[in-house]
Scaffold this motif. Structure first.
Motif, PDB file in Angstrom:
ATOM      1  N   THR A  18    -117.083 -12.891  74.976  1.00 47.46           N
ATOM      2  CA  THR A  18    -117.145 -14.058  74.089  1.00 47.46           C
ATOM      3  C   THR A  18    -117.775 -15.247  74.814  1.00 47.46           C
ATOM      4  OG1 THR A  18    -115.236 -13.284  72.847  1.00 47.46           O
ATOM      5  CG2 THR A  18    -115.702 -15.633  72.729  1.00 47.46           C
ATOM      6  N   ASP A  66    -119.146 -11.148  67.206  1.00 45.62           N
ATOM      7  CA  ASP A  66    -118.179 -10.826  68.256  1.00 45.62           C
ATOM      8  C   ASP A  66    -117.157  -9.807  67.743  1.00 45.62           C
ATOM      9  OD1 ASP A  66    -117.159 -11.157  70.766  1.00 45.62           O
ATOM     10  OD2 ASP A  66    -116.454 -13.207  70.494  1.00 45.62           O
ATOM     11  N   ASP A  67    -116.772  -8.881  68.591  1.00 41.59           N
ATOM     12  CA  ASP A  67    -115.712  -7.925  68.251  1.00 41.59           C
ATOM     13  C   ASP A  67    -115.993  -7.143  66.978  1.00 41.59           C
ATOM     14  OD1 ASP A  67    -114.069  -8.465  70.465  1.00 41.59           O
ATOM     15  OD2 ASP A  67    -113.280 -10.268  69.512  1.00 41.59           O
TER      16      ASP A  67
HETATM   17 MG    MG Z   1    -113.750 -11.886  73.023  1.00 43.16          MG
END
Ligand code: MG
Ligand code: ADP
Length: 464
Positions: A172, A228-229
């Motif tokens: 991140t 993200d993710d």
């Molecule tokens: Mg993360």
């Protein structure tokens, strides 16, 4: 804020509420992933307490929904127990909030085009996550270099960039750094940072509010899309389908896409059309940092937070916590907080006293047979009962042998107790399995890398 609320600031009840709120923040910071915490929880604040009703202000519809649907019960429990009374907690949307708590840590909002008069799709970017304070070492060098190249030249170098690795290793952080640097280098560019979770929420909401066309228009105007993710999309069929179309539209326009996940594309149970698109670009993994890098991260962080630490203490912490930078940082902060509170200086003895119990255990999560079996069964798309059962078909025997081997490698189980975990098999069967796998590991490189990857997933666990 109204005058009445300002006066309440002097009121004892409001002070108690603020203290209880701080406490709730501390507890939630441990439980919620960092971007969500920074974006949705830390930006909220208590507005007032009247009678038994507490009002909490948030600054976006998403934050309000998120707090209400996920955390309100938990927050209420903490406030009630700290304040010693039953409470009703109401979350409100307050359009222009004063900065919450730590002004200098407030995230910067990516630009949106003037016609977007409603909520932007991008989550805020945290300006503490930049390239300057990202420590580069052998295990994150490739991901870092690709991220830098993209920020200098979005859409022109690696596209997409797919970064994967365990929790707390800087995925991140790198994404936020790409977003902010690209915005600085190319002020007109539209950068959108979303998590898999936020994408799902936006999409479901757009369907509920009959705004699918607007959803698509917004997503198709992005120049740099940071997701993200993405493992969050697994199992959400309709969202995944929409993601696929969004991905194609953005990619076909030559725009930049960066994705992160906790595992490599081949281990994500997503549509193969999507996986093959990810595999067309650059794939970079981030592994836990080596000792020197961990020490450099601690030094950087200590300097940033103005914490004086001797080399012995840095070495002690870096040796204690090996697999997660987030834990490394929080050990440092806790140690510093403890030393300030006790008005003492930080020595290796103090570090051991404060950290060894909690962080020592966390650094080495308990691995048991079941955990290994679960991860192996997941990997090969079979049931645990198959692993434990009697089937002799090749597609079950190999995973079973791998699971036995990994339990032997990663735990203290004896051969008989491994046999027991596989439906009462004899210890010689386990030994035979381990030997077979060892042989194959030395002769087959891709098999070895698959087994290593599995071991890494098991060691790191996914509970962070
Ligand atoms: Mg993360
Ligand atoms: P992930 O997204 O991989 O779970 P994060 O990016 O949230 O991890 O990182 C967790 C914490 O560790 C953040 O505070 C981040 O700034 C810090 N961190 C991770 N890797 C590094 C690094 N190489 N240098 C400096 N800080 C790092």
């Amino acid at each position: 804020m109204t005058d009445k609320q300002l006066q309440l600031g002097e009121d004892d009840a409001f002070l108690a509420l603020q203290n209880a709120w701080q406490h709730a923040l501390e507890v939630l910071a441990e439980q919620v992933n960092k971007p969500s915490f920074e974006s949705w929880i830390k930006t909220a604040r208590p507005l007032s307490i009247e009678g038994n009703t507490v009002r909490i202000a948030t600054n976006s519809k998403f934050a309000k929904h998120w707090l209400e649907s996920k955390h309100i019960g938990f927050i209420r429990d903490i406030l009630e127990s700290d304040m010693g009374t039953k409470l009703t907690v109401k979350v409100e949307l307050v359009e222009s909030q004063e900065p919450a708590i730590l002004t200098e840590k407030l995230p910067t909002k990516p630009k949106s085009s003037p016609k977007d008069n409603d909520e932007p799709i991008s989550l805020p970017l945290n300006n503490q996550y930049n390239f300057d304070n990202f420590v580069v070492g052998p295990t994150n060098r490739l991901a870092h270099a690709c991220a830098m190249a993209i920020a200098e030249n979005p859409g022109k170098t690696y596209n997409p960039l797919f970064v994967y690795g365990g929790p707390g290793l800087g995925k991140t952080h790198l994404m936020h750094a790409v977003g902010q640097t690209a915005m600085t280098n190319f002020p007109g560019m539209k950068v959108a940072y979303v998590s898999g979770e936020a994408f799902t929420y936006h999409y479901v909401n757009s369907l509920r509010e009959h705004k699918a066309a607007e959803f698509r228009r917004k997503y198709r105007s992005i120049d740099v899309w940071l997701v993200d993710d993405i493992q969050f999309l697994v199992g959400k069929e309709r969202t995944e389908e929409e993601f696929f179309h969004t991905y194609n539209a953005i990619y076909d326009m030559g725009k930049q896409i960066v994705l992160t996940s906790d595992r490599p594309p081949k281990d994500l149970r997503l549509d193969t059309r999507l996986l093959s698109r990810f595999e067309c670009g650059m794939i970079a993994d981030i592994a836990p940092p080596d000792l020197e890098t961990r020490m450099a991260i601690l030094e950087t962080k200590a300097e940033y937070e103005h914490i004086a630490l001797s080399n012995d203490v840095i070495l002690y912490i870096a040796k204690l916590i090996t697999s997660n930078v987030r834990r490394l940082e929080s050990a440092l902060i806790q140690l510093h907080a403890y030393a300030s509170l006790m008005k003492t200086s930080v020595t290796p003895t103090l570090a051991e006293e404060v950290l060894s119990k909690h962080f020592g255990e966390e650094a080495a999560p308990v691995i048991d047979a079941q955990k290994v079996q679960l991860e192996v069964a997941n990997k090969f798309n079979i049931d645990i009962s198959d692993l434990k059962g009697k089937t002799r078909s090749a597609d079950i025997v190999m995973p079973r042998q791998i699971a036995m081997y990994l339990i032997r490698e990663l735990t203290d189980y004896s051969l008989p107790s491994i046999g027991k975990a596989f439906g009462g098999r004899d210890h010689s069967t386990v030994l035979h399995a381990c030997k077979k796998i060892e042989e194959k590991l030395t002769s087959d490189k891709s098999f070895a890398s698959m087994v290593n990857e599995l071991a890494r997933l098991i060691r790191e666990g996914k509970n962070c």
